[in-house]
Design a protein around this motif. Structure first.
Motif, PDB file in Angstrom:
ATOM      1  N   ASN A  36       0.660  -1.248  -0.085  1.00  0.00           N
ATOM      2  CA  ASN A  36       0.147   0.081   0.084  1.00  0.00           C
ATOM      3  C   ASN A  36       0.776   1.289  -0.196  1.00  0.00           C
ATOM      4  N   ILE A  37       0.970   1.927  -1.114  1.00  0.00           N
ATOM      5  CA  ILE A  37       1.804   3.219  -1.199  1.00  0.00           C
ATOM      6  C   ILE A  37       1.208   4.573  -0.797  1.00  0.00           C
ATOM      7  N   VAL A  47       0.669   3.025 -12.457  1.00  0.00           N
ATOM      8  CA  VAL A  47      -0.689   3.361 -11.945  1.00  0.00           C
ATOM      9  C   VAL A  47      -0.702   4.937 -11.984  1.00  0.00           C
ATOM     10  N   VAL A  48      -1.364   5.552 -12.926  1.00  0.00           N
ATOM     11  CA  VAL A  48      -1.513   6.898 -13.053  1.00  0.00           C
ATOM     12  C   VAL A  48      -2.395   7.589 -12.268  1.00  0.00           C
ATOM     13  N   CYS A  61     -10.334   0.704  -7.328  1.00  0.00           N
ATOM     14  CA  CYS A  61      -9.211   0.562  -6.489  1.00  0.00           C
ATOM     15  C   CYS A  61      -9.179   1.817  -5.647  1.00  0.00           C
ATOM     16  N   ASN A  62      -9.348   1.443  -4.101  1.00  0.00           N
ATOM     17  CA  ASN A  62      -9.142   2.759  -3.219  1.00  0.00           C
ATOM     18  C   ASN A  62     -10.173   3.695  -3.643  1.00  0.00           C
ATOM     19  N   GLY A  63     -11.389   3.306  -3.979  1.00  0.00           N
ATOM     20  CA  GLY A  63     -12.555   4.136  -4.188  1.00  0.00           C
ATOM     21  C   GLY A  63     -12.635   4.892  -5.316  1.00  0.00           C
ATOM     22  N   ALA A  64     -11.554   4.573  -6.321  1.00  0.00           N
ATOM     23  CA  ALA A  64     -11.560   5.266  -7.345  1.00  0.00           C
ATOM     24  C   ALA A  64     -11.648   4.609  -8.740  1.00  0.00           C
ATOM     25  N   SER A 117      -3.240   0.839  -3.571  1.00  0.00           N
ATOM     26  CA  SER A 117      -2.836  -0.586  -3.123  1.00  0.00           C
ATOM     27  C   SER A 117      -2.487  -1.646  -4.475  1.00  0.00           C
ATOM     28  N   VAL A 118      -1.238  -1.603  -4.549  1.00  0.00           N
ATOM     29  CA  VAL A 118      -0.972  -2.126  -5.706  1.00  0.00           C
ATOM     30  C   VAL A 118      -1.355  -3.686  -6.179  1.00  0.00           C
TER      31      VAL A 118
END
Length: 229
Positions: A92-93, A122-123, A143-146, A189-190
């Motif tokens: 998780n970055i 991941v842009v 991912c992550n709400g997007a 979160s990759v």
């Protein structure tokens, strides 16, 4: 690196090089001033900085996971940032800071794998050029709400971590992008992206190389100060 593939821009660059007068008072060194390409560790993080030396660019490693970058001249390609080497499929970055591009630029999670050789992005935000416009769309993922568009492109005889190679690029491009031009932050979160890629037949290599939060510029100008954790 060297992710932008506009033929028109490449043609313009060649034309500009040909048109440069040999007796120009502006020296080659002045036009190509900046920070030389390098990579290594700094303050507990891995960093990678690459430039083709065509424009003016200054990359600076700051404390911890922070770096700053400024570039100008509307010429050349550059990409740099901080993160980890090797990367992983489960990190998780977090990133935060400022991102102010003028023209073609990305702010992205950026990395490479081997076996096979894959370059991936991941842009989270970008300047004037949307990479989705020149890639094959394979699907979408949340991912992550997007929401992100999943894309794939092929690079033929281009620079890579293993020299000049032909390889695939994998992309997740946030849609809509986070607005550039000032403060920016987020979490990626990759594993969410890597799993989504695998589900559409895009398989990363078995050996992870570096994985950073990168700022990239192509025939543009701008600045960024980003903290990675």
């Amino acid at each position: 690196m060297v992710s932008f593939s506009s033929i028109a821009l490449a043609t313009a660059a060649i034309a500009g090089a040909v048109a440069l007068p040999t007796n120009s008072t502006e020296s080659l060194l002045a036009r190509r001033a900046g920070t030389p390409s390098s990579a290594g560790t700094h303050s507990g993080y891995y960093y990678s900085w690459w430039t083709d030396n065509a424009g003016q660019a200054t990359y600076t490693n700051l404390n911890g996971g922070q770096y700053s970058l400024s570039w100008s001249g509307n010429n050349g390609n550059l990409v740099g940032g901080k993160g980890w080497n090797p990367g992983t499929a489960s990190r998780n970055i977090n990133y935060s800071g400022t991102y102010q591009p003028n023209g073609n630029s990305y702010l992205a999670i950026y990395g490479w794998t081997r076996s096979p050789l894959i370059e991936y992005y991941v842009v989270e935000s970008y300047g004037s050029y949307n990479p989705s416009s020149a890639a094959q769309k394979k699907g979408t993922v949340n991912c992550n709400g997007a929401n992100y568009d999943i894309l794939q492109t092929t690079r033929v005889n281009q620079p890579s971590i293993d020299g000049t190679q032909t390889f695939q690029q994998f992309w997740s491009v946030r849609n809509p992008k986070k607005n550039p031009g000032g403060q920016i932050s987020g979490t990626v979160s990759v594993s969410c992206h890597f799993n989504a890629w695998r589900n559409v037949g895009m398989n990363l290599g078995s050996q992870h190389n570096y994985q950073i939060v990168a700022t990239e510029g192509y025939f543009s100008s701008g600045s960024a100060t980003i903290t990675v954790s």
